[in-house]
Design a protein around this motif. Structure first.
Motif, short mmCIF file in Angstrom:
data_model
loop_
_atom_site.label_atom_id
_atom_site.label_comp_id
_atom_site.label_asym_id
_atom_site.label_seq_id
_atom_site.Cartn_x
_atom_site.Cartn_y
_atom_site.Cartn_z
N GLY A 172 51.88 68.18 26.83
CA GLY A 172 51.47 68.14 25.43
C GLY A 172 52.56 67.56 24.54
N LEU A 173 53.82 67.91 24.80
CA LEU A 173 54.92 67.38 24.01
C LEU A 173 55.01 65.86 24.14
CD1 LEU A 173 57.76 69.96 24.77
CD2 LEU A 173 56.34 69.83 22.72
N GLU A 174 54.66 65.36 25.31
CA GLU A 174 54.80 63.93 25.58
C GLU A 174 53.59 63.12 25.14
OE1 GLU A 174 55.93 61.09 29.41
OE2 GLU A 174 56.04 63.28 29.56
N SER A 179 56.50 65.41 17.10
CA SER A 179 57.62 64.49 16.86
C SER A 179 58.61 64.54 18.01
CB SER A 179 58.32 64.84 15.55
OG SER A 179 59.00 66.07 15.66
N VAL A 180 59.33 63.43 18.19
CA VAL A 180 60.32 63.34 19.27
C VAL A 180 61.41 64.39 19.07
CG1 VAL A 180 62.05 61.85 20.36
CG2 VAL A 180 59.87 60.89 19.61
N GLU A 181 61.81 64.63 17.82
CA GLU A 181 62.86 65.61 17.55
C GLU A 181 62.41 67.01 17.94
OE1 GLU A 181 61.69 63.40 15.42
OE2 GLU A 181 63.39 61.99 15.35
N GLU A 182 61.18 67.38 17.57
CA GLU A 182 60.66 68.70 17.92
C GLU A 182 60.51 68.85 19.43
OE1 GLU A 182 57.71 70.65 14.86
OE2 GLU A 182 57.13 68.59 15.22
N ALA A 183 59.99 67.81 20.07
CA ALA A 183 59.80 67.86 21.52
C ALA A 183 61.14 67.99 22.24
CB ALA A 183 59.06 66.61 21.99
N THR A 184 62.14 67.24 21.78
CA THR A 184 63.45 67.28 22.42
C THR A 184 64.11 68.65 22.24
OG1 THR A 184 63.75 64.91 22.02
CG2 THR A 184 65.72 66.20 22.51
N SER A 185 64.02 69.21 21.03
CA SER A 185 64.61 70.53 20.80
C SER A 185 63.92 71.60 21.63
CB SER A 185 64.52 70.89 19.31
OG SER A 185 63.17 71.01 18.89
N THR A 186 62.61 71.47 21.82
CA THR A 186 61.87 72.41 22.67
C THR A 186 62.34 72.31 24.11
OG1 THR A 186 59.91 72.25 21.23
CG2 THR A 186 59.58 73.12 23.46
N CYS A 187 62.54 71.10 24.58
CA CYS A 187 63.04 70.90 25.95
C CYS A 187 64.43 71.50 26.14
CB CYS A 187 63.06 69.41 26.27
SG CYS A 187 61.43 68.68 26.54
N LEU A 188 65.28 71.39 25.13
CA LEU A 188 66.63 71.95 25.22
C LEU A 188 66.59 73.47 25.35
CD1 LEU A 188 68.49 69.72 22.58
CD2 LEU A 188 68.76 69.67 25.08
N VAL A 189 65.71 74.09 24.56
CA VAL A 189 65.57 75.55 24.63
C VAL A 189 65.06 75.96 26.02
CG1 VAL A 189 64.36 77.56 23.70
CG2 VAL A 189 65.20 75.79 22.15
N LEU A 204 64.22 75.35 40.05
CA LEU A 204 64.63 73.96 40.27
C LEU A 204 63.52 72.98 39.92
CD1 LEU A 204 66.67 74.23 43.60
CD2 LEU A 204 67.52 74.09 41.24
N SER A 205 62.30 73.26 40.40
CA SER A 205 61.18 72.35 40.11
C SER A 205 60.88 72.29 38.61
CB SER A 205 59.93 72.78 40.88
OG SER A 205 59.55 74.11 40.52
N SER A 206 61.01 73.44 37.93
CA SER A 206 60.76 73.48 36.49
C SER A 206 61.84 72.74 35.71
CB SER A 206 60.66 74.92 36.01
OG SER A 206 59.58 75.59 36.63
N LEU A 207 63.10 72.90 36.15
CA LEU A 207 64.20 72.17 35.51
C LEU A 207 64.02 70.66 35.68
CD1 LEU A 207 67.33 74.33 36.37
CD2 LEU A 207 66.52 73.74 34.07
N GLU A 208 63.51 70.24 36.82
CA GLU A 208 63.26 68.82 37.04
C GLU A 208 62.18 68.31 36.09
OE1 GLU A 208 62.30 68.26 41.11
OE2 GLU A 208 64.34 68.63 41.84
N LEU A 209 61.14 69.12 35.87
CA LEU A 209 60.09 68.73 34.94
C LEU A 209 60.64 68.56 33.52
CD1 LEU A 209 57.08 70.99 36.00
CD2 LEU A 209 57.29 68.52 36.27
N VAL A 210 61.44 69.52 33.09
CA VAL A 210 62.00 69.46 31.73
C VAL A 210 62.96 68.27 31.61
CG1 VAL A 210 63.41 70.67 30.04
CG2 VAL A 210 61.75 71.95 31.40
N SER A 211 63.79 68.05 32.64
CA SER A 211 64.73 66.94 32.61
C SER A 211 64.01 65.60 32.54
CB SER A 211 65.61 66.99 33.86
OG SER A 211 66.50 65.90 33.90
N GLY A 212 62.93 65.46 33.31
CA GLY A 212 62.14 64.23 33.27
C GLY A 212 61.50 64.01 31.92
N ASN A 213 61.03 65.10 31.31
CA ASN A 213 60.42 65.00 29.99
C ASN A 213 61.45 64.56 28.95
OD1 ASN A 213 59.40 66.43 27.27
ND2 ASN A 213 57.64 66.04 28.58
N LYS A 214 62.64 65.13 29.01
CA LYS A 214 63.72 64.74 28.09
C LYS A 214 64.07 63.26 28.25
CE LYS A 214 67.45 67.03 27.88
NZ LYS A 214 68.64 67.73 28.41
N TYR A 215 64.12 62.80 29.49
CA TYR A 215 64.47 61.40 29.75
C TYR A 215 63.42 60.46 29.15
CZ TYR A 215 65.30 57.08 32.31
OH TYR A 215 65.51 55.77 32.64
N ARG A 216 62.15 60.78 29.35
CA ARG A 216 61.09 59.92 28.82
C ARG A 216 61.07 59.94 27.30
NH1 ARG A 216 58.75 62.07 33.42
NH2 ARG A 216 57.79 63.78 32.28
#
Length: 268
Positions: A172-174, A179-189, A204-216
């Motif tokens: 949903g964030l992607e 907004s990119v700022e809101e989505a990024t801050s959510t990923c950081l939390v 580990l699998s969940s961290l990979e999902l969040v990391s991939g989302n942050k990268y995109r």
């Protein structure tokens, strides 16, 4: 129905053309009887379709007992339904919202029932937004889903169902207009919370999902960094084409339609 009508018309023409010696009355009888049978069959089909739709509507009607336990059981049953049909999903999502509103207002609801009801509300909410079918205010709905999903996930033991909700939240964030700022801050939390779940099998699998989302999210609005070799062997760097219109077509050698247009792309 159109094909059936066309077939009846052909039969009528054959009857009229090949049997000129018959009387006009007999010819009319040969036309009217098949037409009446066809119309009766069409009416039966329409009635069956209407009853099927009514049955689906009743299937997603809230139970007579409106206590939290019964409503959560109802939401659980809806979750298990095959909701691949858009009409079914829309009806189910609406029923989930109505059931959650009642459970949320029920002061006698246990914390477990309230939490499970919230899970279904959030999951179906994200899926409905992603399908573009929500009848709610998109801005308010997205804020509700983002804030409540974040609070829900960071206060959980993070089981398999929570990882499913995490995937829906990240998608949903992607894909929605958060907004990119809101989505990024959510990923950081989320990343900070997940890093504390040492020993959790979904960490580990969940961290990979969040990391991939942050990268995109970081790539949005940025120039595509693409370096490769041309067909003639020369080096290619997308940065050299900055300021020009560039046509990029992605294909794979395991894709039949892609293979069919490779020669066309080479000619371009």
């Amino acid at each position: 129905c159109q094909r059936s009508a066309w077939g009846v018309g052909i039969c009528v023409r054959i009857l009229l053309v090949r049997q000129p010696e018959r009387t006009v009355k007999h010819q009319l009888k040969m036309v009217v009887v098949p037409f009446v049978l066809f119309m009766l069959a069409a009416i039966v089909l329409i009635l069956q379709a209407t009853r099927a739709r009514q049955g689906d509507s009743e299937k997603y009607a809230l139970p007579a007992q409106r206590d939290a336990l019964s409503l959560v059981d109802f939401m659980r049953d809806v979750q298990d339904e095959d909701l691949s049909d858009e009409w079914d999903f829309s009806r189910a999502a609406k029923a989930i919202r109505e059931a959650y509103a009642i459970v949320e207002a029920d002061t006698a609801a246990t914390s477990e029932d309230a939490r499970e009801a919230l899970y279904y509300r959030l999951y179906f909410g994200w899926m409905e937004c992603l399908k573009g079918g929500t009848t709610l205010s998109k801005g308010e709905e997205l804020q509700f889903l983002k804030q409540r999903s974040l609070a829900y996930l960071t206060s959980s033991e993070f089981k398999q169902a929570d990882s499913v909700l995490l995937s829906a939240l990240l998608l949903g964030l992607e894909k929605t207009n958060v907004s990119v700022e809101e989505a990024t801050s959510t990923c950081l939390v989320l990343e900070e919370f997940l890093s504390t779940l040492d020993g959790n099998k979904f960490q580990l699998s969940s961290l990979e999902l969040v990391s991939g989302n942050k990268y995109r999210l970081r790539l949005l609005g940025q120039m595509l960094d693409l370096r490769s070799s041309r067909i003639d062997g020369a080096d290619f760097d997308m940065a050299e084409l900055h300021g020009k219109v560039v046509y990029v077509e992605f294909w794979s050698t395991t894709c039949g339609p892609c293979l069919a247009v490779i020669s066309e792309c080479c000619e371009r």
